[in-house]
Enzyme design. Structure first.
Site, PDB file in Angstrom:
ATOM      1  N   LYS A   1       0.022   4.304  -0.334  1.00 21.42           N
ATOM      2  CA  LYS A   1      -0.621   5.519   0.192  1.00 21.42           C
ATOM      3  C   LYS A   1      -0.384   6.673  -0.798  1.00 21.42           C
ATOM      4  CE  LYS A   1       0.200   3.726   4.755  1.00 21.42           C
ATOM      5  NZ  LYS A   1       0.015   3.910   6.172  1.00 21.42           N
TER       6      LYS A   1
ATOM      7  N   SER B   1       3.498  -2.077  10.338  1.00 20.88           N
ATOM      8  CA  SER B   1       4.947  -2.099  10.586  1.00 20.88           C
ATOM      9  C   SER B   1       5.601  -3.433  10.238  1.00 20.88           C
ATOM     10  CB  SER B   1       5.244  -1.710  12.042  1.00 20.88           C
ATOM     11  OG  SER B   1       4.845  -0.381  12.285  1.00 20.88           O
TER      12      SER B   1
ATOM     13  N   GLU C   1      -5.408  -4.910  10.730  1.00 23.83           N
ATOM     14  CA  GLU C   1      -4.428  -3.826  10.844  1.00 23.83           C
ATOM     15  C   GLU C   1      -4.685  -3.033  12.120  1.00 23.83           C
ATOM     16  OE1 GLU C   1      -2.357  -2.727   7.008  1.00 23.83           O
ATOM     17  OE2 GLU C   1      -4.065  -1.394   7.203  1.00 23.83           O
TER      18      GLU C   1
ATOM     19  N   GLY D   1       2.524   2.307  10.700  1.00 22.30           N
ATOM     20  CA  GLY D   1       3.501   3.391  10.550  1.00 22.30           C
ATOM     21  C   GLY D   1       4.221   3.762  11.832  1.00 22.30           C
TER      22      GLY D   1
ATOM     23  N   ASN E   1       0.861  -1.191   0.000  1.00 18.59           N
ATOM     24  CA  ASN E   1       0.000   0.000   0.000  1.00 18.59           C
ATOM     25  C   ASN E   1       0.890   1.233   0.000  1.00 18.59           C
ATOM     26  OD1 ASN E   1      -1.862   2.004   0.439  1.00 18.59           O
ATOM     27  ND2 ASN E   1      -2.224   1.496   2.590  1.00 18.59           N
TER      28      ASN E   1
ATOM     29  N   GLU F   1      -6.984   4.757   7.664  1.00 13.26           N
ATOM     30  CA  GLU F   1      -6.804   6.176   7.318  1.00 13.26           C
ATOM     31  C   GLU F   1      -8.039   6.718   6.616  1.00 13.26           C
ATOM     32  OE1 GLU F   1      -3.026   5.722   5.353  1.00 13.26           O
ATOM     33  OE2 GLU F   1      -2.125   5.236   7.289  1.00 13.26           O
TER      34      GLU F   1
ATOM     35  N   HIS G   1      -9.547   1.107   4.776  1.00 11.09           N
ATOM     36  CA  HIS G   1      -8.279   1.314   5.494  1.00 11.09           C
ATOM     37  C   HIS G   1      -8.529   2.302   6.646  1.00 11.09           C
ATOM     38  CE1 HIS G   1      -4.165   2.584   6.343  1.00 11.09           C
ATOM     39  NE2 HIS G   1      -3.763   1.489   5.722  1.00 11.09           N
TER      40      HIS G   1
HETATM   41  C1  PEP Z   1      -0.652   0.288   5.904  1.00 15.46           C
HETATM   42  O1  PEP Z   1      -0.566   1.351   5.351  1.00 15.46           O
HETATM   43  O2  PEP Z   1      -1.651  -0.412   5.721  1.00 15.46           O
HETATM   44  C2  PEP Z   1       0.443  -0.143   6.772  1.00 15.46           C
HETATM   45  C3  PEP Z   1       0.351  -1.308   7.360  1.00 15.46           C
HETATM   46  O3  PEP Z   1       1.517   0.691   6.898  1.00 15.46           O
HETATM   47  P1  PEP Z   1       2.959   0.341   7.561  1.00 15.46           P
HETATM   48  O4  PEP Z   1       3.414  -0.964   6.991  1.00 15.46           O
HETATM   49  O5  PEP Z   1       3.836   1.484   7.166  1.00 15.46           O
HETATM   50  O6  PEP Z   1       2.741   0.235   9.045  1.00 15.46           O
END
Ligand code: PEP
Length: 274
Positions: free
Chosen positions: A22, A228, A182, A188, A20, A112, A110
C-alpha cells in the site's frame, strides 16, 4: 496443525504469496525491507512458492535494481496502473512503464481503489486487458462488504464483480490470471475469514471462471485469499483446495513476518510432496 496441501499435486498450481505494501515504505525503507527478505528467503523455499512484493511506484526502480543485482528470488509487483500506455493522464502510471521496469504482477481492482478512488468494474475490466497486453499478470481483487455478507449477498456480489471484470478475456487469458478473494471486512481488521468461508468463496469463483472460460481455465487460474493473513492462519487457509496463495497487507511490511508466512506456505507444499 495442517499437514498437507490437499490437491496441490493434483492441480500443479504454483502457490503465490504477494505482499501489498500500500502507501508504506519510501525507497530507502523498501531497500532495507527487500534486502532483509532476501537474506531470509532460502532458494529451496523460492523453488516451491512464488513470492511477489508490491511497493509504491516511487520504490519500483530501487527494488528492481536490488532484486536483479543480488539475484533475490522475489518478483516485482505493482499496486495499480492506468488502462492506456501513454497520454494526458496526470498522476497515472501506464502498464507499459511497469513492464519496462521488470514488473511481473499488477494488483487490479483492490477494494481500496474501488472504494476510495471510484474504480468501477468496467475500469477493472479495461485494466486487466491493458495489463495482459504487456504480458504482465493481473491479480484481480474481488470481495464483499460486511453489509453484503450480513445480507446474504456475498455470492451475488462476487459473481457481479467477477463477470464484470472478466468480460472480454479469452479462456487462455482467464487461465493465466490470479484472482484474489479479499472480503472487505477482513482487510486490515485482524479478523480473517475462516478457512471454510474462504474456501467457499474461492470454489465459487473458480466455478464462475469455468462457466466463462471452460474447465481448463478453471483448473489453471490461481486464487489467493487476502484479509488479515498472518503466520498463524496462513497454513490453514492454504490447506483449502481452491486457495493457491495469499495476498498480504500489513504483515508483508516487515521481512520477518512476511517470511514467516512464506515459510508456513512452503511447509504446506513440502508436506504434500513428501
Ligand atoms: C490487502 O491490503 O490486500 C490486505 C489483505 O491487507 P491486510 O493483510 O493488512 O488485511
Amino acid at each position: 496443525m495442517v499437514s498437507a496441501k490437499q490437491g496441490a499435486s493434483r492441480t500443479a498450481r504454483r502457490p503465490l504469496v504477494s505482499g501489498n505494501w500500500k502507501m508504506h515504505h519510501d525507497h530507502i525503507e523498501a531497500l532495507h525491507a527487500v534486502r532483509d527478505l532476501g537474506l531470509r528467503l532460502k532458494r529451496e523455499e523460492a523453488a516451491l512458492v512464488d513470492v511477489s512484493v508490491h511497493p509504491p511506484f516511487t520504490d519500483l526502480r530501487t527494488v528492481q535494481v536490488l532484486l536483479e543485482g543480488e539475484g533475490i528470488p522475489v518478483m516485482l509487483g505493482a499496486q495499480h496502473c492506468h488502462t492506456e500506455d501513454a497520454g494526458a493522464f496526470t498522476g497515472e502510471v501506464s502498464p507499459r512503464m511497469l513492464a519496462r521496469l521488470g514488473v511481473r504482477f499488477v494488483i487490479v481492482g483492490h477494494s481500496e481503489r474501488r472504494r476510495l478512488f471510484g474504480m468501477t468494474d468496467e475500469v477493472v475490466a479495461a485494466t486487466l486487458v491493458a495489463v495482459l497486453r504487456h504480458q504482465l499478470t493481473p491479480i484481480c481483487c474481488v470481495g464483499e462488504s460486511a453489509e453484503e455478507r450480513d445480507a446474504g449477498r456475498t455470492e451475488a456480489r462476487l459473481e457481479a464483480q467477477l463477470r464484470g471484470a472478466l468480460a472480454g478475456l479469452s479462456p487462455e487469458q482467464l487461465g493465466s490470471l490470479v484472482l484474489a478473494y479479499e472480503p472487505i471486512w477482513a482487510i486490515g481488521t485482524g479478523r480473517a475469514a475462516t478457512p471454510v468461508d474462504a474456501q467457499d468463496a474461492a470454489g465459487f469463483l473458480r466455478g464462475i471462471v469455468g462457466e466463462i472460460g471452460g474447465a481448463e481455465a478453471a483448473r489453471s487460474v490461481r486464487i489467493q485469499y487476502g484479509g488479515s493473513v498472518t503466520a498463524e492462519n496462513a497454513a490453514e487457509l492454504l490447506a483449502e483446495p481452491d486457495i493457491d496463495g495469499l495476498l498480504v497487507g500489513g504483515a508483508s511490511l516487515q521481512a520477518a513476518s512476511f517470511h514467516d508466512i512464506i515459510r508456513a506456505v512452503v511447509a504446506c507444499y513440502r508436506s504434500d510432496a513428501a
